[in-house]
Scaffold this active site. Structure first.
Site, PDB file in Angstrom:
ATOM      1  N   GLY A 153      12.794  -8.790 -60.945  1.00  0.00           N
ATOM      2  CA  GLY A 153      12.900  -9.023 -59.517  1.00  0.00           C
ATOM      3  C   GLY A 153      11.681  -9.624 -58.849  1.00  0.00           C
ATOM      4  N   TYR A 164      19.627  -0.880 -76.069  1.00  0.00           N
ATOM      5  CA  TYR A 164      19.822  -1.219 -77.468  1.00  0.00           C
ATOM      6  C   TYR A 164      19.298  -0.105 -78.379  1.00  0.00           C
ATOM      7  CZ  TYR A 164      21.124  -5.624 -75.363  1.00  0.00           C
ATOM      8  OH  TYR A 164      21.747  -6.574 -74.596  1.00  0.00           O
ATOM      9  N   PRO A 183      11.573 -12.637 -72.126  1.00  0.00           N
ATOM     10  CA  PRO A 183      12.623 -12.994 -73.080  1.00  0.00           C
ATOM     11  C   PRO A 183      13.997 -13.009 -72.398  1.00  0.00           C
ATOM     12  CG  PRO A 183      11.902 -10.731 -73.424  1.00  0.00           C
ATOM     13  CD  PRO A 183      10.966 -11.327 -72.416  1.00  0.00           C
ATOM     14  N   GLY A 196      12.475  -2.302 -77.023  1.00  0.00           N
ATOM     15  CA  GLY A 196      12.819  -0.899 -76.857  1.00  0.00           C
ATOM     16  C   GLY A 196      13.507  -0.629 -75.536  1.00  0.00           C
ATOM     17  N   ALA A 197      14.190  -1.642 -75.000  1.00  0.00           N
ATOM     18  CA  ALA A 197      14.757  -1.559 -73.648  1.00  0.00           C
ATOM     19  C   ALA A 197      16.244  -1.901 -73.657  1.00  0.00           C
ATOM     20  CB  ALA A 197      13.999  -2.519 -72.719  1.00  0.00           C
ATOM     21  N   ASN A 198      16.835  -1.886 -72.441  1.00  0.00           N
ATOM     22  CA  ASN A 198      18.162  -2.461 -72.157  1.00  0.00           C
ATOM     23  C   ASN A 198      19.319  -1.824 -72.922  1.00  0.00           C
ATOM     24  OD1 ASN A 198      16.505  -4.125 -70.704  1.00  0.00           O
ATOM     25  ND2 ASN A 198      17.370  -6.025 -71.455  1.00  0.00           N
ATOM     26  N   ALA A 210      15.673 -12.385 -77.555  1.00  0.00           N
ATOM     27  CA  ALA A 210      15.923 -11.283 -78.479  1.00  0.00           C
ATOM     28  C   ALA A 210      16.469 -11.821 -79.797  1.00  0.00           C
ATOM     29  CB  ALA A 210      16.900 -10.296 -77.856  1.00  0.00           C
TER      30      ALA A 210
END
Length: 338
Positions: free
Chosen positions: A271, A155, A3, A151-153, A36
Site C-alpha cells: 500500500g 503458503y 516480488p 514465508g508469507a501469503n 515467487a
C-alpha cells in the site's frame, strides 16, 4: 521492487521475455526481487509459474539475471512452496498437496476447487527443508545475488507458522516455537551464506485463510529468532494491504515493534506510494520500502519518483495474463508517455 506473480513461465521455465521485463525495471544499486519460484515438483499451485529445481530451469534464469546485472541492479529470487494452495492437477501423479495440516481451504475460494491437503509426516519434513536448500544453491548458480524465502501469503511456511491453520501437536505444531520455518532458514543460510538470504513474512494478513490468533506475538518472536541467523533482510507486509486502507501520507506504524526487534535491514511493503515511502524512511520506520503494482505498471518508477512525475495506471485484467508482452513489457516509459 517487490516480488509479483506473473504467470508467464511456460511449463514452469522462465522465458526470455522475463529478461526484458526485469531489465526494464532495473536501476543501478536498486534491489529487484523476482517472482515467487517453486522449489520442487510439489511446490506448484498456479499455471505457468517458474521453478528452480531442474537444470533446464537454472539455465533459463541465467540470461535474465545477466540482463538485470548489466543495468547495475541487485537481483534476489523468491523461493516458494504453495503447500495446500494447490489442486490435484498441479501435483505429481495427481496426489494431494502437502501442508502442516489436513484441513483444506474452503472450496470455491477465489473461484478454485482447492484439493484437500495431506499433512506431512515428521519423516517427510527434512526433504522439504532440503528442497529449499537445493533451490537456494541453484539460484546462486543461476547468478542471483541472493534469495528471499517466501514465508508469507498463506503458503506452506505460513501454514506451519499460523496457529489457526497448523493443528499439529508435535514439535512442528502451531505454537510459536514450531521449528519448520527456522529449519529452512538454517539450511539455506548454511548453504549460501546469511548475507545472501532474506525472508518475507505477513503475520497480519489472512491470505488463503491463513490466520494467527496473536500476530503481534508471532511477528515479534520471529524477528528475534531470525536475528540468530544474521539474515541480510526481513521483508514484512503491512496489515493495511488487507483492507486496502492506504491512507495517503500516513504510516500506521503497526510493524514498528518488529522493526525495532530485527537488527538488520528491514523492508516494509503493502500500500505504499511515493510520499508514504519517503515518510517511512524519514521516520526510521523501515530501511527500505518495496513497491509492487506501481513498479509493474511503471518500468521507470525510480525515475518517475525522482521527478515526482505522473504514474501509469496498472491494469488488473492483465496481472495474471500469460501474454509475453501485453500488460507485461508494454507499459510506457515516461518519455514514451509524453
Amino acid at each position: 521492487m517487490a516480488p509479483l506473480s506473473r504467470y508467464r513461465s511456460y511449463k514452469n521455465v522462465a522465458q526470455p521475455h522475463a529478461a526484458v521485463y526485469y531489465s526494464q525495471r532495473a536501476t543501478k544499486g536498486g534491489l529487484l526481487i523476482a517472482e515467487a519460484t517453486g522449489v520442487s515438483h510439489t511446490s506448484q499451485g498456479y499455471r505457468e509459474t517458474p521453478g528452480i529445481w531442474t537444470r533446464e530451469q537454472v539455465k533459463a534464469w541465467k540470461p535474465i539475471v545477466n540482463a538485470v546485472h548489466k543495468k547495475g541492479a541487485v537481483f534476489f529470487l523468491q523461493l516458494w512452496h504453495v503447500g495446500r494452495v494447490s489442486t490435484y492437477s498441479f501435483q505429481p501423479e495427481g496426489e494431494a498437496p502437502i501442508s502442516s495440516t489436513d484441513k483444506g481451504i474452503t472450496l470455491g475460494l477465489e473461484g478454485v476447487d482447492w484439493a484437500p491437503p495431506r499433512q506431512l509426516s515428521n519423516d517427510e519434513i527434512p526433504s522439504i527443508v532440503n528442497d529449499f536448500r537445493v533451490a537456494a544453491r541453484n539460484a546462486i548458480e543461476a547468478g542471483f545475488d541472493g534469495v528471499e524465502i517466501h514465508g508469507a501469503n498463506g503458503y506452506l511456511i505460513e501454514q506451519f507458522l499460523k496457529d489457526q491453520v497448523n493443528d499439529r501437536t508435535d514439535e512442528y505444531g502451531g505454537s510459536l516455537e514450531n521449528r519448520f520455518a527456522l529449519e529452512i532458514v538454517e539450511a539455506v543460510t548454511n548453504e549460501i551464506g546469511s548475507n545472501r538470504v532474506g525472508i518475507k513474512l505477513s503475520p497480519y494478513t489472512d491470505f488463503m485463510e491463513s490466520i494467527d490468533s496473536d500476530p503481534n506475538a508471532l511477528g515479534l518472536y520471529l524477528a528475534k529468532e531470525l536475528n540468530k541467523f544474521d539474515l541480510v533482510y526481513l521483508h514484512m507486509m503491512e496489515p493495511t494491504v488487507l483492507s486496502g486502507a492506504g491512507i495517503e501520507d500516513e504510516v500506521l506504524h503497526k510493524l514498528l515493534p518488529i522493526r525495532k526487534a530485527f537488527k538488520n535491514t528491514f523492508i516494509a511493503s503493502g500500500g505504499y506510494n511515493r510520499s508514504k515511502g519517503n515518510l517511512a524512511i524519514s521516520e526510521n520506520y523501515a530501511d527500505l520500502v518495496a513497491f509492487g503494482r506501481l513498479f509493474l505498471a511503471n518500468p521507470d518508477l525510480v525515475r518517475r519518483y525522482e521527478l515526482d512525475a505522473t504514474l501509469n495506471e496498472y491494469n488488473r485484467n492483465t496481472f495474471l495474463s500469460r501474454d509475453p508482452v501485453f500488460g507485461y513489457t508494454d507499459y510506457p516509459f515516461l518519455e514514451e508517455a509524453k
